[in-house]
Design an enzyme around this catalytic site. Structure first.
Site, mmCIF file in Angstrom:
data_model
loop_
_atom_site.group_PDB
_atom_site.id
_atom_site.type_symbol
_atom_site.label_atom_id
_atom_site.label_comp_id
_atom_site.label_asym_id
_atom_site.label_seq_id
_atom_site.Cartn_x
_atom_site.Cartn_y
_atom_site.Cartn_z
ATOM 1 C CG MET A 4 -68.421 -13.113 -112.318
ATOM 2 S SD MET A 4 -68.603 -13.372 -114.197
ATOM 3 C CE MET A 4 -69.528 -11.764 -114.374
ATOM 4 N N GLY B 32 -77.894 -19.735 -113.371
ATOM 5 C CA GLY B 32 -77.988 -18.819 -112.423
ATOM 6 C C GLY B 32 -78.713 -17.492 -112.724
ATOM 7 N N GLY B 33 -79.288 -17.311 -111.328
ATOM 8 C CA GLY B 33 -79.811 -15.511 -111.422
ATOM 9 C C GLY B 33 -80.814 -15.182 -112.693
ATOM 10 C CG ASP B 34 -82.498 -11.884 -115.445
ATOM 11 O OD1 ASP B 34 -83.740 -11.826 -115.039
ATOM 12 O OD2 ASP B 34 -82.169 -11.667 -116.671
ATOM 13 C CG ASP C 173 -74.942 -21.656 -116.021
ATOM 14 O OD1 ASP C 173 -74.568 -22.182 -117.048
ATOM 15 O OD2 ASP C 173 -75.318 -20.577 -116.310
ATOM 16 C CE LYS D 292 -69.589 -20.507 -119.436
ATOM 17 N NZ LYS D 292 -70.398 -19.396 -119.909
ATOM 18 N N PRO E 28 -80.892 -17.393 -107.300
ATOM 19 C CG PRO E 28 -81.020 -16.317 -105.336
ATOM 20 C CD PRO E 28 -81.844 -16.498 -106.336
HETATM 21 C C1 LIG Z 1 -71.614 -15.478 -114.756
HETATM 22 S S1 LIG Z 1 -72.313 -14.428 -113.180
HETATM 23 C C2 LIG Z 1 -74.020 -14.948 -113.387
HETATM 24 C C3 LIG Z 1 -74.711 -13.849 -112.809
HETATM 25 C C4 LIG Z 1 -76.389 -14.158 -112.924
HETATM 26 N N1 LIG Z 1 -76.826 -14.024 -114.236
HETATM 27 C C5 LIG Z 1 -77.193 -13.361 -111.798
HETATM 28 O O1 LIG Z 1 -78.128 -12.628 -112.657
HETATM 29 O O2 LIG Z 1 -77.003 -13.620 -110.871
HETATM 30 C C6 LIG Z 1 -71.760 -15.322 -111.912
HETATM 31 C C7 LIG Z 1 -71.543 -14.595 -110.538
HETATM 32 O O3 LIG Z 1 -72.757 -14.111 -110.060
HETATM 33 C C8 LIG Z 1 -72.347 -13.903 -108.586
HETATM 34 N N2 LIG Z 1 -73.282 -15.082 -107.905
HETATM 35 C C9 LIG Z 1 -74.203 -15.619 -108.751
HETATM 36 N N3 LIG Z 1 -74.860 -16.607 -107.561
HETATM 37 C C10 LIG Z 1 -74.395 -16.167 -106.582
HETATM 38 C C11 LIG Z 1 -74.550 -16.565 -105.234
HETATM 39 N N4 LIG Z 1 -75.796 -17.327 -104.837
HETATM 40 N N5 LIG Z 1 -74.092 -15.726 -104.268
HETATM 41 C C12 LIG Z 1 -72.881 -15.099 -104.473
HETATM 42 N N6 LIG Z 1 -72.698 -14.677 -105.642
HETATM 43 C C13 LIG Z 1 -73.478 -15.065 -106.565
HETATM 44 C C14 LIG Z 1 -71.050 -14.242 -108.238
HETATM 45 O O4 LIG Z 1 -70.418 -13.160 -108.389
HETATM 46 C C15 LIG Z 1 -70.791 -15.218 -109.683
HETATM 47 O O5 LIG Z 1 -69.292 -15.049 -110.007
#
Ligand SMILES: C[S@@+](CC[C@H](N)C(=O)[O-])C[C@H]1O[C@@H](n2cnc3c(N)ncnc32)[C@H](O)[C@@H]1O
EC number: 1.3.1.76
Length: 420
Positions: A345, A264-266, A211, A233, A188
């Site tokens: 999002m 970011g994230g997974d 990203d 993005k 995150p």
């Molecule tokens: C394109 S998605 C990617 C998600 C990512 N693959 C994941 O597993 O966390 C992007 C969205 O993830 C959320 N997000 C990702 N990192 C975040 C963070 N550190 N704090 C809050 N929301 C986050 C938000 O809703 C953001 O608009």
């Protein structure tokens, strides 16, 4: 200190081990890893060495070492001896063997007396995975346990990916095999919430396509000559279209570079990782996926909200809200009525989403938490109800990136507060 550190290529070369006990056995293991041709001289040998003799991995002369051994070998035109290990439990015999080896110009390692040896074996760590091909050798200046402790610390750092593992020569073997792409989930945002494997691959990368979200601080640690391509993005702003990102992955992998796609994230949770993997596969590029900690569960956790909680709910639904409640409503159709809803999002579409959810039967007073920039110093949580959420979000200027949690679990935050 007159040591001169050196790595020897002993492959196929004759090495004589004097002694057949536990120390000798340990040393023989290392010599066999180096593919040396090992000859053991000892009246008796242990079980492990005996098994190696039976397998033909080493040869054994069942006799005590004699001072005339080297000379008689020379006179008999025997094969050259490159290295001797004196590892008997008799210090005088070791000393005599070392002196004799010296006289014949052969390096000798004495297991019992570092200072009286012409050669010493360091404590060694060999890298694997992203650290493959690296050898760390530590000399302890006569204090082998100290050397081992330092070796272990360096080995742990190699495994953690904290060290710069990137290859700098084209002819060195790459830990990320050329022609492959690693899709790495960065978690995150906090630098220490990436996996060990992800960090290792990043440390070995030659090209990083990154990203906007995820552990951006890690990019600052990369060497200057690592090519960083920022495809970050933002809502309604995609500086590099997805198709171009896919092409970049393939182009750089085809050029034989170690490519890391840092996401970011997974990578496979609303991250278009699947599309990138398929595009690479269709173009003959192998892909490794390294899972990451998704914001869907970790950002609520940072705000003290477990997405499931005994007595409240045993299920949660994750949906993209960039088109409003459409995906969430589909997902909720078959979900239990108490399921927590986690929206990604969803900031810009919150008005529409809240209306649609209420119209579909969600209670207007369902608790809502909007968590911005989870796991960063800018983390902020705003708690309200489904009905009021759009207005409060506007008043409080809630901004992406944010996770929106809808459900009774939001109440647990009252007992925990922020946990990040
Ligand atoms: C394109 S998605 C990617 C998600 C990512 N693959 C994941 O597993 O966390 C992007 C969205 O993830 C959320 N997000 C990702 N990192 C975040 C963070 N550190 N704090 C809050 N929301 C986050 C938000 O809703 C953001 O608009």
């Amino acid at each position: 200190m007159s040591d001169y550190p050196l790595l020897l290529d002993l492959a196929g070369r004759r090495v004589v081990m004097i002694g057949g006990g536990t120390v000798a056995t340990r040393r023989v293991r290392g010599l066999l890893e180096a593919r040396a041709r090992v000859e053991v001289i000892a009246p008796r040998i242990g079980e492990e060495l005996a098994a190696l003799v039976r397998d033909g991995a080493i040869t054994w002369r069942p006799e005590s070492w004699r001072p005339e051994f080297f000379r008689s070998e020379l006179l008999a035109g025997g094969e050259r001896i490159w290295l001797v290990h004196a590892a008997t439990d008799d210090s005088a015999a070791n000393a005599a063997a070392a002196a004799e080896a010296d006289r014949h110009g052969i390096w000798c390692v004495r297991a019992d007396d570092h200072r009286a040896s012409s050669a010493h074996t360091p404590a060694v760590a060999r890298g694997s995975g992203a650290a493959d091909g690296l050898t760390v050798a530590v000399g302890g200046g006569g204090d082998p346990r100290r050397a081992v402790a330092v070796r272990d610390a360096v080995a742990a750092a190699l495994d953690s990916g904290l060290l710069p593992l990137r290859r700098t020569r084209d002819d060195a073997r790459s830990p990320v095999a050329p022609g492959r792409v690693a899709l790495v989930g960065g978690g995150p945002g906090r630098a220490d919430l990436i996996t060990v494997r992800g960090r290792q691959l990043l440390a070995a990368a030659e090209v990083v396509i990154a990203d906007r979200l995820g552990p951006r601080d890690l990019l600052d640690e990369l060497d200057d000559d690592v090519l960083i391509i920022d495809v970050g993005k933002e809502p309604n702003r995609h500086p590099v279209p997805q198709q171009r990102i896919n092409e970049l992955l393939v182009e750089h992998a085809r050029a034989g570079r170690a490519v890391v796609r840092l996401k970011g994230g997974d990578p496979f949770v609303l991250g278009r990782g699947g599309e990138e993997a398929i595009f690479c596969a269709e173009h003959g590029i192998g892909v490794e996926v390294v899972p990451g900690i998704s914001s869907a569960t970790s950002v609520p956790a940072a705000a003290g909200i477990p997405v499931t909680h005994r007595g409240i709910t045993g299920s949660f639904v994750v949906a993209s809200a960039h088109r409003g409640a459409e995906d969430a409503l589909h997902a909720l159709r078959d979900a239990p009525s108490d399921a927590t809803l986690v929206l990604l999002m969803g900031v810009s579409t919150l008005g529409r989403t809240a209306d649609d959810l209420i119209a579909a039967g969600r209670r207007p007073d369902t608790p809502v938490a909007m968590i911005e920039s989870g796991w960063t110093p800018a983390q902020r949580t705003t708690v309200t109800t489904l009905e009021k959420a759009p207005l409060i979000a506007e008043q409080e200027r809630v901004r992406a990136p944010a996770i929106i949690v809808i459900g009774e679990v939001v109440g647990v935050r009252g007992m925990l507060g922020d946990l990040a």
